[in-house]
Design a protein around this motif. Sequence first.
Motif, PDB file in Angstrom:
ATOM      1  N   ARG A 119     -32.307  14.399  30.952  1.00  0.00           N
ATOM      2  CA  ARG A 119     -32.194  15.202  31.055  1.00  0.00           C
ATOM      3  C   ARG A 119     -32.457  16.550  30.220  1.00  0.00           C
ATOM      4  O   ARG A 119     -31.722  16.473  29.310  1.00  0.00           O
ATOM      5  CB  ARG A 119     -30.561  15.835  31.855  1.00  0.00           C
ATOM      6  CG  ARG A 119     -30.275  16.577  32.909  1.00  0.00           C
ATOM      7  CD  ARG A 119     -28.552  16.102  33.058  1.00  0.00           C
ATOM      8  NE  ARG A 119     -28.647  17.799  34.381  1.00  0.00           N
ATOM      9  CZ  ARG A 119     -29.089  18.418  34.883  1.00  0.00           C
ATOM     10  NH1 ARG A 119     -29.920  18.203  35.505  1.00  0.00           N
ATOM     11  NH2 ARG A 119     -28.492  19.631  35.232  1.00  0.00           N
ATOM     12  N   ASN A 120     -32.867  17.029  30.421  1.00  0.00           N
ATOM     13  CA  ASN A 120     -32.329  18.983  29.684  1.00  0.00           C
ATOM     14  C   ASN A 120     -31.612  19.268  29.970  1.00  0.00           C
ATOM     15  O   ASN A 120     -31.532  20.373  30.993  1.00  0.00           O
ATOM     16  CB  ASN A 120     -34.077  19.459  29.660  1.00  0.00           C
ATOM     17  CG  ASN A 120     -33.989  20.439  29.112  1.00  0.00           C
ATOM     18  OD1 ASN A 120     -33.256  20.993  28.575  1.00  0.00           O
ATOM     19  ND2 ASN A 120     -35.107  20.706  28.474  1.00  0.00           N
ATOM     20  N   GLU A 121     -30.830  19.216  28.969  1.00  0.00           N
ATOM     21  CA  GLU A 121     -29.006  20.380  29.449  1.00  0.00           C
ATOM     22  C   GLU A 121     -29.537  22.017  29.751  1.00  0.00           C
ATOM     23  O   GLU A 121     -28.840  22.008  30.409  1.00  0.00           O
ATOM     24  CB  GLU A 121     -28.235  20.166  28.819  1.00  0.00           C
ATOM     25  CG  GLU A 121     -27.528  18.762  28.432  1.00  0.00           C
ATOM     26  CD  GLU A 121     -27.070  18.009  30.009  1.00  0.00           C
ATOM     27  OE1 GLU A 121     -26.713  18.945  30.352  1.00  0.00           O
ATOM     28  OE2 GLU A 121     -27.126  17.278  30.490  1.00  0.00           O
ATOM     29  N   LYS A 122     -30.557  22.150  28.916  1.00  0.00           N
ATOM     30  CA  LYS A 122     -30.480  23.662  28.900  1.00  0.00           C
ATOM     31  C   LYS A 122     -31.379  24.285  30.229  1.00  0.00           C
ATOM     32  O   LYS A 122     -31.101  25.113  30.326  1.00  0.00           O
ATOM     33  CB  LYS A 122     -31.697  23.902  27.229  1.00  0.00           C
ATOM     34  CG  LYS A 122     -31.352  23.913  26.080  1.00  0.00           C
ATOM     35  CD  LYS A 122     -31.694  24.180  24.428  1.00  0.00           C
ATOM     36  CE  LYS A 122     -30.937  23.945  23.599  1.00  0.00           C
ATOM     37  NZ  LYS A 122     -31.461  24.280  22.800  1.00  0.00           N
TER      38      LYS A 122
ATOM     39  N   LYS B 274     -35.433  20.368  34.810  1.00  0.00           N
ATOM     40  CA  LYS B 274     -36.280  20.714  35.920  1.00  0.00           C
ATOM     41  C   LYS B 274     -36.388  20.131  37.135  1.00  0.00           C
ATOM     42  O   LYS B 274     -36.697  20.085  37.971  1.00  0.00           O
ATOM     43  CB  LYS B 274     -37.417  19.840  35.272  1.00  0.00           C
ATOM     44  CG  LYS B 274     -38.139  21.596  34.092  1.00  0.00           C
ATOM     45  CD  LYS B 274     -39.247  20.955  33.318  1.00  0.00           C
ATOM     46  CE  LYS B 274     -38.890  22.030  31.039  1.00  0.00           C
ATOM     47  NZ  LYS B 274     -37.732  22.002  30.764  1.00  0.00           N
ATOM     48  N   ILE B 275     -35.446  18.489  37.052  1.00  0.00           N
ATOM     49  CA  ILE B 275     -35.311  17.350  38.598  1.00  0.00           C
ATOM     50  C   ILE B 275     -33.497  17.746  38.466  1.00  0.00           C
ATOM     51  O   ILE B 275     -33.138  17.877  37.912  1.00  0.00           O
ATOM     52  CB  ILE B 275     -35.627  16.101  38.145  1.00  0.00           C
ATOM     53  CG1 ILE B 275     -37.539  16.683  37.222  1.00  0.00           C
ATOM     54  CG2 ILE B 275     -35.244  15.535  38.606  1.00  0.00           C
ATOM     55  CD1 ILE B 275     -37.759  14.741  36.518  1.00  0.00           C
TER      56      ILE B 275
ATOM     57  N   ALA C 168     -39.662  18.729  27.656  1.00  0.00           N
ATOM     58  CA  ALA C 168     -40.470  19.540  28.796  1.00  0.00           C
ATOM     59  C   ALA C 168     -41.172  18.684  29.901  1.00  0.00           C
ATOM     60  O   ALA C 168     -40.523  19.653  30.779  1.00  0.00           O
ATOM     61  CB  ALA C 168     -41.887  19.460  27.593  1.00  0.00           C
ATOM     62  N   ARG C 169     -40.764  17.927  29.982  1.00  0.00           N
ATOM     63  CA  ARG C 169     -41.290  16.737  31.477  1.00  0.00           C
ATOM     64  C   ARG C 169     -39.830  16.821  32.101  1.00  0.00           C
ATOM     65  O   ARG C 169     -39.491  16.472  33.604  1.00  0.00           O
ATOM     66  CB  ARG C 169     -41.866  16.125  31.712  1.00  0.00           C
ATOM     67  CG  ARG C 169     -42.773  16.674  31.635  1.00  0.00           C
ATOM     68  CD  ARG C 169     -44.524  15.986  31.478  1.00  0.00           C
ATOM     69  NE  ARG C 169     -45.522  16.249  31.500  1.00  0.00           N
ATOM     70  CZ  ARG C 169     -46.939  15.439  31.948  1.00  0.00           C
ATOM     71  NH1 ARG C 169     -46.466  14.103  32.687  1.00  0.00           N
ATOM     72  NH2 ARG C 169     -47.755  15.827  32.288  1.00  0.00           N
ATOM     73  N   GLU C 170     -38.530  15.689  31.577  1.00  0.00           N
ATOM     74  CA  GLU C 170     -37.764  15.104  31.345  1.00  0.00           C
ATOM     75  C   GLU C 170     -37.906  13.762  32.550  1.00  0.00           C
ATOM     76  O   GLU C 170     -36.592  12.899  31.642  1.00  0.00           O
ATOM     77  CB  GLU C 170     -37.395  15.729  32.571  1.00  0.00           C
ATOM     78  CG  GLU C 170     -36.404  17.386  31.882  1.00  0.00           C
ATOM     79  CD  GLU C 170     -35.126  18.006  33.103  1.00  0.00           C
ATOM     80  OE1 GLU C 170     -33.818  18.125  32.944  1.00  0.00           O
ATOM     81  OE2 GLU C 170     -34.706  17.814  34.503  1.00  0.00           O
TER      82      GLU C 170
END
Length: 101
Positions: free
Chosen positions: A86-89, A92-93, A42-44
């Motif tokens: 890291r959220n690849e989809k 957010k950062i 959710a936040r990374e």
Amino acid sequence: MLTSKQRAGLRSMAHSLDPILHVGKGELSDALIKQADDALTARELFKGRVLETCPLTAREAAERIAAAAQAEVVQVIGRTFVLYRRNEKEPKIRLPRDTRR
């Protein structure tokens, strides 16, 4: 793997965060790992805290959670730690690129 410049940027972002994950005397349960995994999705980036009742140090807890959640330890100070994944989809950062060759 994070560069030192990226790590510094993440540390500055984490400075204002409150700990959302607390590791206590129960140490690292599956539920706690799932909570960390969900927070990273959710936040990374999040900050955690190791309570005085926990037999683990903050470094030990952070490294174990990071390994289980496939994240990176950004910082450990005293009883608090910061993790990043890291959220690849849906990133957010935005991190600076590595310009080394």
